[in-house]
Design an enzyme around this catalytic site. Structure first.
Site, short mmCIF file in Angstrom:
data_model
loop_
_atom_site.label_atom_id
_atom_site.label_comp_id
_atom_site.label_asym_id
_atom_site.label_seq_id
_atom_site.Cartn_x
_atom_site.Cartn_y
_atom_site.Cartn_z
N ASP A 125 0.93 -1.19 0.01
CA ASP A 125 0.05 0.09 -0.06
C ASP A 125 1.03 1.19 -0.03
OD1 ASP A 125 -2.18 1.53 0.71
OD2 ASP A 125 -1.65 1.88 2.57
N ASP B 100 -1.49 -1.04 6.15
CA ASP B 100 -1.36 -0.24 7.53
C ASP B 100 -3.11 -0.06 7.83
OD1 ASP B 100 -2.12 3.05 7.40
OD2 ASP B 100 -2.17 1.86 5.65
N ASP C 248 -0.10 5.23 0.88
CA ASP C 248 -0.58 6.04 1.95
C ASP C 248 -0.46 5.42 3.27
OD1 ASP C 248 -0.79 8.47 0.23
OD2 ASP C 248 -2.48 7.09 -0.47
#
Length: 234
Positions: A15, A177, A17
């Protein structure tokens, strides 16, 4: 694909961001530029950060809904377009890597691990930011939300990155995250690891799936010796 095997990977897909970069300040600035056009008050970065991860349309829609504003589909399209326009003008002025991320990505790349990115950020913005942060030479494939028919948590988004990299089943893992990243990996049937920053501390995973930093992933590298053995037996 078996989510718990193997313990060695030739590639890792990330991922963006909240996982590799802290882009919340620039995203918040773009959101606030749009809100200012509407005569609305600016929002704190921490407030905007809660809505990041589902793509720009959900970002704007969710923020406005929480503020009691509901837009028609066409009005929301226009709002998202305005937001993205502001973001493109200053996509990385305040964006920073999380601690050790740049150095660890370099280590992973140097060790022969192929790197990809699956992000709900718009594709053109993703490429722009990777170039500005000088990550493009390390990343083999990056696909933003509008580069695929359906974005995360649809597993097709993540699997499209793997397909562009010509990765075999079981040869790679996904790192993120958020619960969205976790759900995407689960739906795709691939192993998942979570970083400790961004929203990582709130994601419920087994301890073995928690990273301290990205260099931990070096222990999952397919060794040159193992590759040589595979070739000898083929």
């Amino acid at each position: 694909m078996n989510q718990h095997a193997p313990t060695a990977y030739e590639a890792l897909i990330f991922d963006l961001d909240g996982t590799l970069i802290d882009s919340a300040p620039d995203i918040a600035a773009a959101v606030n530029a749009y809100l200012a056009e509407q005569g609305r008050a600016a929002l704190e970065v921490e407030y905007v950060e809660r809505f990041i991860g589902n793509g720009p349309r959900r970002l704007i829609d969710d923020i406005l809904i929480e503020q009691g504003v509901t837009l028609s589909a066409s009005a929301l399209d226009a709002a998202v377009e305005r937001y993205i326009g502001h973001y493109r003008r200053n996509p990385a002025s305040h964006t920073r890597f999380f601690p050790h991320v740049r150095e660890d990505l370099t280590k992973l790349h140097a060790a022969g691990i192929r790197l990809g990115i699956c992000t709900n950020k718009p594709h053109a913005l993703t490429r722009q930011i990777l170039d500005l942060l000088e990550l493009s030479p390390l990343v083999e494939v990056a696909l933003g939300a509008d580069a695929v028919p359906a974005c995360k948590p649809d597993p097709g988004h993540l699997l499209a990155v793997a397909a562009h990299m010509a990765l075999a089943d079981g040869a790679w893992a996904y790192i993120g995250d958020t619960a969205v990243d976790q759900a995407t990996a689960a739906a795709a049937g691939v192993p998942f690891f979570v970083v400790p920053w961004g929203g990582g501390s709130e994601v419920r995973v087994e301890q073995a799936q928690r990273l301290h930093r990205l260099e931990d992933l070096l222990s999952y590298r397919i060794s040159p010796l193992a590759k040589a053995d595979d070739k000898g037996q083929s």
